[in-house]
Design a protein around this motif. Structure first.
Motif, PDB file in Angstrom:
ATOM      1  N   GLN A  62       0.876  -1.159  -0.042  1.00 61.46           N
ATOM      2  CA  GLN A  62       0.008  -0.054   0.083  1.00 61.46           C
ATOM      3  C   GLN A  62       0.750   1.480  -0.127  1.00 61.46           C
ATOM      4  O   GLN A  62       1.917   1.386   0.808  1.00 61.46           O
ATOM      5  N   ALA A  63       0.660   2.040  -0.950  1.00 58.89           N
ATOM      6  CA  ALA A  63       1.415   3.330  -1.081  1.00 58.89           C
ATOM      7  C   ALA A  63       0.417   4.501  -0.223  1.00 58.89           C
ATOM      8  O   ALA A  63      -0.765   4.495  -0.093  1.00 58.89           O
ATOM      9  N   PHE A  64       1.316   5.477   0.490  1.00 55.67           N
ATOM     10  CA  PHE A  64       0.815   6.534   1.145  1.00 55.67           C
ATOM     11  C   PHE A  64       1.571   7.680   0.762  1.00 55.67           C
ATOM     12  O   PHE A  64       2.738   7.854   0.727  1.00 55.67           O
ATOM     13  N   VAL A  65       0.445   8.797   0.505  1.00 51.84           N
ATOM     14  CA  VAL A  65       1.321  10.183   0.334  1.00 51.84           C
ATOM     15  C   VAL A  65       0.756  11.069   1.486  1.00 51.84           C
ATOM     16  O   VAL A  65      -0.296  11.222   2.054  1.00 51.84           O
ATOM     17  N   ALA A  66       1.594  11.935   1.924  1.00 52.97           N
ATOM     18  CA  ALA A  66       1.469  12.934   2.929  1.00 52.97           C
ATOM     19  C   ALA A  66       1.178  14.144   2.194  1.00 52.97           C
ATOM     20  O   ALA A  66       2.147  14.800   1.562  1.00 52.97           O
ATOM     21  N   TYR A  67       0.228  14.930   2.648  1.00 52.70           N
ATOM     22  CA  TYR A  67      -0.215  16.211   2.236  1.00 52.70           C
ATOM     23  C   TYR A  67      -0.310  17.193   3.235  1.00 52.70           C
ATOM     24  O   TYR A  67      -0.730  16.889   4.292  1.00 52.70           O
ATOM     25  N   ARG A  68       0.094  18.603   2.935  1.00 51.03           N
ATOM     26  CA  ARG A  68      -0.001  19.576   3.777  1.00 51.03           C
ATOM     27  C   ARG A  68      -0.538  20.745   2.976  1.00 51.03           C
ATOM     28  O   ARG A  68       0.120  21.190   1.865  1.00 51.03           O
ATOM     29  N   ASP A  69      -1.709  21.346   3.136  1.00 49.88           N
ATOM     30  CA  ASP A  69      -2.082  22.083   2.359  1.00 49.88           C
ATOM     31  C   ASP A  69      -2.109  21.947   0.856  1.00 49.88           C
ATOM     32  O   ASP A  69      -1.853  22.675  -0.114  1.00 49.88           O
ATOM     33  N   GLU A  70      -2.538  20.588   0.664  1.00 49.03           N
ATOM     34  CA  GLU A  70      -2.899  19.962  -0.531  1.00 49.03           C
ATOM     35  C   GLU A  70      -1.599  19.807  -1.492  1.00 49.03           C
ATOM     36  O   GLU A  70      -1.387  19.380  -2.470  1.00 49.03           O
ATOM     37  N   VAL A  71      -0.447  20.033  -0.668  1.00 56.31           N
ATOM     38  CA  VAL A  71       0.918  19.799  -1.384  1.00 56.31           C
ATOM     39  C   VAL A  71       1.410  18.659  -0.805  1.00 56.31           C
ATOM     40  O   VAL A  71       1.468  18.410   0.447  1.00 56.31           O
ATOM     41  N   PRO A  72       1.957  17.510  -1.824  1.00 59.63           N
ATOM     42  CA  PRO A  72       2.593  16.469  -1.321  1.00 59.63           C
ATOM     43  C   PRO A  72       3.949  16.761  -0.653  1.00 59.63           C
ATOM     44  O   PRO A  72       4.794  17.244  -1.247  1.00 59.63           O
ATOM     45  N   VAL A  73       3.978  16.311   0.669  1.00 62.51           N
ATOM     46  CA  VAL A  73       5.317  16.551   1.524  1.00 62.51           C
ATOM     47  C   VAL A  73       5.998  15.454   1.907  1.00 62.51           C
ATOM     48  O   VAL A  73       6.970  15.294   2.614  1.00 62.51           O
ATOM     49  N   GLY A  74       5.588  13.853   1.776  1.00 58.00           N
ATOM     50  CA  GLY A  74       5.799  12.771   2.156  1.00 58.00           C
ATOM     51  C   GLY A  74       5.455  11.637   1.555  1.00 58.00           C
ATOM     52  O   GLY A  74       4.075  11.750   0.977  1.00 58.00           O
ATOM     53  N   ARG A  75       6.189  10.514   1.572  1.00 62.57           N
ATOM     54  CA  ARG A  75       5.339   9.471   1.055  1.00 62.57           C
ATOM     55  C   ARG A  75       6.218   8.056   1.588  1.00 62.57           C
ATOM     56  O   ARG A  75       7.222   8.321   2.228  1.00 62.57           O
ATOM     57  N   ILE A  76       5.441   7.082   1.663  1.00 65.18           N
ATOM     58  CA  ILE A  76       5.938   5.719   1.931  1.00 65.18           C
ATOM     59  C   ILE A  76       5.192   4.576   1.360  1.00 65.18           C
ATOM     60  O   ILE A  76       3.939   4.839   1.286  1.00 65.18           O
ATOM     61  N   ALA A  77       5.871   3.416   1.477  1.00 66.92           N
ATOM     62  CA  ALA A  77       5.024   2.293   1.007  1.00 66.92           C
ATOM     63  C   ALA A  77       4.993   1.068   2.107  1.00 66.92           C
ATOM     64  O   ALA A  77       6.150   0.944   3.000  1.00 66.92           O
ATOM     65  N   GLY A  78       4.066   0.551   2.412  1.00 67.89           N
ATOM     66  CA  GLY A  78       3.864  -0.543   3.516  1.00 67.89           C
ATOM     67  C   GLY A  78       3.803  -1.858   2.662  1.00 67.89           C
ATOM     68  O   GLY A  78       3.332  -1.927   1.630  1.00 67.89           O
ATOM     69  N   ASP A 103      10.835  17.597   8.505  1.00 67.56           N
ATOM     70  CA  ASP A 103       9.625  17.964   9.507  1.00 67.56           C
ATOM     71  C   ASP A 103       9.226  16.697  10.154  1.00 67.56           C
ATOM     72  O   ASP A 103       8.773  15.809   9.694  1.00 67.56           O
ATOM     73  N   PRO A 104       9.483  16.661  11.480  1.00 66.49           N
ATOM     74  CA  PRO A 104       9.326  14.987  12.260  1.00 66.49           C
ATOM     75  C   PRO A 104       7.851  14.784  12.316  1.00 66.49           C
ATOM     76  O   PRO A 104       7.588  13.716  12.384  1.00 66.49           O
ATOM     77  N   ILE A 105       6.946  15.619  12.161  1.00 66.90           N
ATOM     78  CA  ILE A 105       5.582  15.481  12.124  1.00 66.90           C
ATOM     79  C   ILE A 105       5.283  14.819  10.838  1.00 66.90           C
ATOM     80  O   ILE A 105       4.337  13.748  10.962  1.00 66.90           O
ATOM     81  N   VAL A 106       5.754  15.229   9.644  1.00 65.62           N
ATOM     82  CA  VAL A 106       5.316  14.220   8.693  1.00 65.62           C
ATOM     83  C   VAL A 106       6.166  12.914   8.647  1.00 65.62           C
ATOM     84  O   VAL A 106       5.326  11.979   8.406  1.00 65.62           O
ATOM     85  N   ALA A 107       7.213  12.725   9.091  1.00 65.33           N
ATOM     86  CA  ALA A 107       7.765  11.454   9.291  1.00 65.33           C
ATOM     87  C   ALA A 107       7.086  10.543  10.330  1.00 65.33           C
ATOM     88  O   ALA A 107       6.664   9.303   9.949  1.00 65.33           O
ATOM     89  N   GLU A 108       6.487  11.121  11.505  1.00 62.32           N
ATOM     90  CA  GLU A 108       5.825  10.427  12.260  1.00 62.32           C
ATOM     91  C   GLU A 108       4.567  10.163  11.721  1.00 62.32           C
ATOM     92  O   GLU A 108       3.866   8.860  12.059  1.00 62.32           O
ATOM     93  N   ALA A 109       3.715  10.969  10.948  1.00 62.82           N
ATOM     94  CA  ALA A 109       2.538  10.628  10.145  1.00 62.82           C
ATOM     95  C   ALA A 109       2.850   9.485   9.329  1.00 62.82           C
ATOM     96  O   ALA A 109       1.899   8.465   9.405  1.00 62.82           O
ATOM     97  N   LEU A 110       3.794   9.597   8.458  1.00 60.81           N
ATOM     98  CA  LEU A 110       3.918   8.538   7.751  1.00 60.81           C
ATOM     99  C   LEU A 110       4.132   7.123   8.217  1.00 60.81           C
ATOM    100  O   LEU A 110       3.497   5.888   7.828  1.00 60.81           O
ATOM    101  N   ILE A 111       4.937   7.123   9.264  1.00 57.54           N
ATOM    102  CA  ILE A 111       5.145   5.797   9.981  1.00 57.54           C
ATOM    103  C   ILE A 111       3.961   5.322  10.628  1.00 57.54           C
ATOM    104  O   ILE A 111       3.743   3.963  10.645  1.00 57.54           O
TER     105      ILE A 111
END
Length: 384
Positions: A62-78, A103-111
């Protein structure tokens, strides 16, 4: 369900646009980064396609994308590799292709997204970066951030491992790459051992044509040997017949067969193989991971005409009952003259496990540098 954490919106990738954003994250983070070597974009898309990736016969992704204000700022695959979990008696969800802004907040949200997805599938531990197979990119760079990456390894900024460790991840294992200067002559030790194993053990080095490798069955035999030799290696899961066919048909045709020495015994059984090729680093950087419109031209130049200054030693496999008998000396004895003929001045291996002392010590006559330490991280999943 999509997750919202501290204004970071984590989306389960489902649409073509979301997959484009998944790819775009890396482009934005590594814009003008001279050390970064991009993946082929189509390879990323194909990784999540069951029709293109036979590893999905026994794995879930499963692929995930992190957005902030609709801008992609991170990604991860499980990834849940059921075959590997069965082999290693584990309940691991793997993470892969992780990228995030500083940004550690983005990293934590992805994990957290991968942890929750993994828990839904009965997993109790998260580890990575790792792929489905041992031939996917694995390990997070923790040293030598100033060195240029390669086509088969990750590059990442220094803040990646820092944020993972803040999240409670610990080292599970490390890999090292081995970099050597190509000598003008084969070191005496290798020449002596090579002569001995030829005369006393009856081993010989052969080269097979692309037709032999792709249609004649030798390519499949290479990967059968890899399955046998790599079975005890950390995290390894046996390649299926469909995976083998995919690797042979997609990649073997790209490699000069002169750079694939195959060792046969006196019964003409394959007991060793080394897969090496000229580097494609410059071609991938110039193409920016796009085959069209001009990526194919950069690739063709690197493969056929303007060979780069170094070789990539992708893998070496020796049948277990022939390990320690000098088979590796045959590879060096064969390849060093070819590297000189092609104008390569240095070579670099793929990642080697730091505790594989037999593998690491065989390079001593070449005065190796051990570089680009990469780490597989792990931690128990705890959802608050």
């Amino acid at each position: 369900m999509d997750l919202l954490r501290n204004e970071v919106n984590i989306v389960h990738v489902k649409t073509k646009q979301e997959m484009k954003d998944f790819i775009q994250v890396a482009e934005d983070i590594y814009n003008n980064c001279p050390q970064y070597v991009p993946d082929w974009k189509q390879d990323i898309v194909d990784f999540f396609n069951p029709a293109k990736n036979p590893g999905l016969d026994f794995s879930e992704v499963q692929a995930f994308v992190a957005y902030r204000d609709e801008v992609p700022v991170g990604r991860i695959a499980g990834i849940v590799n059921h075959r590997a979990n069965e082999r290693w008696e584990s309940k691991n969800v793997r993470f892969s292709m992780i990228e995030f802004i500083d940004d550690p907040i983005v990293a934590e949200a992805l994990i957290k997204a991968v942890e929750e997805w993994g828990m839904e599938k009965g997993m109790d531990t998260i580890q990575g970066p790792m792929g489905i197979s041992d031939f996917d990119k694995e390990g997070m760079l923790v040293e030598d951030f100033d060195m240029t990456g390669s086509m088969n390894t990750y590059y990442n900024p220094p803040y990646y491992p820092q944020y993972l460790e803040q999240l409670g991840f610990e080292k599970e294992t490390d890999w090292l790459q081995i970099r050597i200067d190509i000598p003008k002559e084969v070191p005496a030790k290798y020449a002596r051992v090579s002569q001995y194993v030829k005369e006393q053990i009856g081993l010989k080095v052969v080269k097979k044509s692309p037709n032999d490798l792709i249609k004649g069955g030798y390519g499949r035999e290479v990967f059968r040997l890899l399955n046998e030799a790599y079975k005890p290696i950390f995290g390894y899961s046996k390649l299926s017949g469909k995976q083998v066919d995919e690797f042979v048909n997609k990649y073997i045709k790209l490699i000069d067969p002169q750079m694939i020495p195959i060792v046969l015994n006196d019964k003409d059984e394959m007991v060793g193989v080394a897969v090496t090729m000229g580097s494609l680093t410059n071609a991938l950087q110039k193409s920016k991971g796009k085959l069209w419109p001009f990526g194919w031209w950069h690739m063709l130049k690197s493969l056929k005409w303007q060979k780069e200054d170094h070789a990539e030693m992708l893998l070496i496999a020796v049948r277990p009952d022939y390990q320690g008998l000098g088979v590796n000396a045959l590879f060096f004895d064969d390849l060093i003259p070819i590297y000189n003929q092609y104008g390569y001045t240095w070579a670099e291996t793929g990642p080697q496990l730091e505790n594989n002392l037999k593998e690491l010590t065989q390079w001593k006559p070449l005065k190796p540098d051990f570089v680009k330490r990469r780490r597989c991280y792990t931690k128990k999943i705890k959802i608050s």
